[in-house]
Design an enzyme around this catalytic site. Structure first.
Site, PDB file in Angstrom:
ATOM      1  N   ASP A   1       0.841  -1.200   0.000  1.00 32.88           N
ATOM      2  CA  ASP A   1       0.000   0.000   0.000  1.00 32.88           C
ATOM      3  C   ASP A   1       0.870   1.242   0.000  1.00 32.88           C
ATOM      4  O   ASP A   1       1.816   1.345   0.788  1.00 32.88           O
ATOM      5  CB  ASP A   1      -0.906  -0.017   1.231  1.00 32.88           C
ATOM      6  CG  ASP A   1      -2.049   0.964   1.104  1.00 32.88           C
ATOM      7  OD1 ASP A   1      -1.773   2.176   1.073  1.00 32.88           O
ATOM      8  OD2 ASP A   1      -3.206   0.517   1.034  1.00 32.88           O
TER       9      ASP A   1
ATOM     10  N   ASN B   1      -6.967   8.469   1.136  1.00 34.13           N
ATOM     11  CA  ASN B   1      -6.281   7.657   0.127  1.00 34.13           C
ATOM     12  C   ASN B   1      -5.588   8.513  -0.922  1.00 34.13           C
ATOM     13  O   ASN B   1      -4.429   8.292  -1.257  1.00 34.13           O
ATOM     14  CB  ASN B   1      -7.265   6.706  -0.551  1.00 34.13           C
ATOM     15  CG  ASN B   1      -6.573   5.725  -1.484  1.00 34.13           C
ATOM     16  OD1 ASN B   1      -5.532   5.173  -1.139  1.00 34.13           O
ATOM     17  ND2 ASN B   1      -7.129   5.514  -2.653  1.00 34.13           N
TER      18      ASN B   1
ATOM     19  N   THR C   1      -7.040  14.166 -13.310  1.00 27.84           N
ATOM     20  CA  THR C   1      -8.376  13.985 -13.882  1.00 27.84           C
ATOM     21  C   THR C   1      -8.965  15.287 -14.392  1.00 27.84           C
ATOM     22  O   THR C   1      -8.653  16.377 -13.887  1.00 27.84           O
ATOM     23  CB  THR C   1      -9.318  13.404 -12.816  1.00 27.84           C
ATOM     24  OG1 THR C   1     -10.662  13.388 -13.314  1.00 27.84           O
ATOM     25  CG2 THR C   1      -9.314  14.226 -11.542  1.00 27.84           C
TER      26      THR C   1
ATOM     27  N   TYR D   1     -13.581  14.027  -5.062  1.00 34.36           N
ATOM     28  CA  TYR D   1     -12.631  13.335  -5.931  1.00 34.36           C
ATOM     29  C   TYR D   1     -11.765  14.334  -6.688  1.00 34.36           C
ATOM     30  O   TYR D   1     -10.525  14.294  -6.642  1.00 34.36           O
ATOM     31  CB  TYR D   1     -13.370  12.420  -6.909  1.00 34.36           C
ATOM     32  CG  TYR D   1     -12.492  11.901  -8.023  1.00 34.36           C
ATOM     33  CD1 TYR D   1     -11.345  11.168  -7.741  1.00 34.36           C
ATOM     34  CD2 TYR D   1     -12.813  12.162  -9.362  1.00 34.36           C
ATOM     35  CE1 TYR D   1     -10.526  10.703  -8.767  1.00 34.36           C
ATOM     36  CE2 TYR D   1     -12.012  11.683 -10.383  1.00 34.36           C
ATOM     37  CZ  TYR D   1     -10.872  10.965 -10.081  1.00 34.36           C
ATOM     38  OH  TYR D   1     -10.067  10.512 -11.096  1.00 34.36           O
TER      39      TYR D   1
END
Length: 330
Positions: free
Chosen positions: A49, A90, A115, A139
């Site tokens: 991770d 995250n 993005t 996001y």
């Protein structure tokens, strides 16, 4: 050796395949959304991770890493709205752990998967890198936060990076070995194709009264291999020193409406879709199309796949999944 974090995911696994033509590759992935079968057997795979500093230290101590590519993000817009903490932990906190550990091991080259969601709802028909960023969900906000961290970091220490802002990645590898396998699936093209394979009862179109030619939303679709090739060019620019920092949009520069995508899927498959039109979704812009002139002019990147080819590779992939229950269920 190039470290690809999230290399068992959809985009990461395609980048790994292209990288392996010229580079040694190690993949770090916790397989929370990625798939072990998607990782090319020629790459070294480590189950770990990016938010676990011990995992990172062990990896950086064991391998000579020249650059890091980061694809390991939570990426569902709707989920980010109802569970923003997951996205900030995250996508931001874990990335900080990664960057800090990279600095400890003197690794200074970084490719960041960003993005189009950083732009929010733009006021221009054609989005460029100069279009103001104004994300409307956690996001997009989390991705923009990392972009700002990288900008600050590069001014303070020797950190070279390229940010790549994706529009709608689609399609599958030409070999048919890997493609989209999300759970749940939220992307339009695989949803349509799964319906045409009999796996879904219908296709829902959200809104038919937008100010577009046919009333449905317009989006910019880019083949995942074209996307992967852009990462290789960005990496080469960092390695050869022609770029220290850069941000690029990645898209076709062509917009296709939801209706046009459905019609192209019908053309590729020879099947007729059952389409149900519903209300608009909150926050859906009428049109999201980018200019990729900057990366074309600076790095020589061009797209090679048409919408027909994008859908055709996706169709071959979806058909192959029907014959392989492991790919459908994992």
């Amino acid at each position: 050796m190039i470290l690809v974090i999230g290399g068992a995911g959809y985009i990461g696994s395609h980048v790994v395949k292209v990288l392996l033509k010229t580079k040694e590759v190690i993949v770090l992935d916790n397989l929370s959304t990625g798939h072990r079968w998607a990782v090319d057997e020629r790459a070294v795979f480590v189950n770990g991770d990016l938010g676990n500093v011990e995992d990172l230290k062990a990896l950086f101590s064991s391998y000579s890493i020249d650059a890091v590519m980061h694809f390991a993000a939570s990426s569902l817009v709707g989920e980010s709205v109802v569970n923003p903490m997951k996205y900030y932990l995250n996508n931001v906190s874990s990335t900080l752990t990664l960057l800090n550990t990279m600095l400890d091991f003197n690794i200074d080259k970084f490719i960041f998967s960003s993005t189009a969601a950083t732009y929010g709802i733009p006021t221009t028909d054609l989005i460029t890198e100069d279009t103001p960023t104004n994300p409307i969900n956690p996001y997009g906000q989390s991705k923009l936060m990392v972009e700002k961290i990288l900008a600050d970091l590069s001014k303070a220490v020797d950190m070279k990076y390229v940010v790549l802002r994706y529009f709608n990645a689609a399609g599958a590898h030409q070999t048919g070995e890997i493609g989209e396998a999300h759970n749940p699936e939220t992307h339009l093209i695989p949803i349509i194709l799964q319906h045409l394979l009999g796996q879904r009862e219908q296709i829902s179109v959200f809104g038919s009264d937008y100010e577009t030619e046919d009333g449905t939303c317009i989006r910019d679709y880019i083949h995942v291999t074209d996307l992967a090739n852009a990462h290789i060019l960005a990496l080469d620019a960092l390695i050869n020193g022609s770029k220290n920092t850069a941000t690029y949009n990645l898209g076709n520069g062509l917009g296709y409406s939801v209706k046009e995508v459905i019609e192209m899927c019908e053309k590729v498959t020879g099947k007729k879709a059952n389409v149900v039109t519903g209300d608009r979704r909150l926050g859906d812009p009428a049109k999201l199309v980018t200019s990729s002139d900057k990366i074309h002019n600076e790095l020589g990147w061009n797209t090679e796949y048409s919408l027909f080819e994008i859908i055709n590779t996706a169709w071959e992939w979806e058909k192959s999944r029907v014959d392989n229950l492991d790919l459908i269920n994992n």
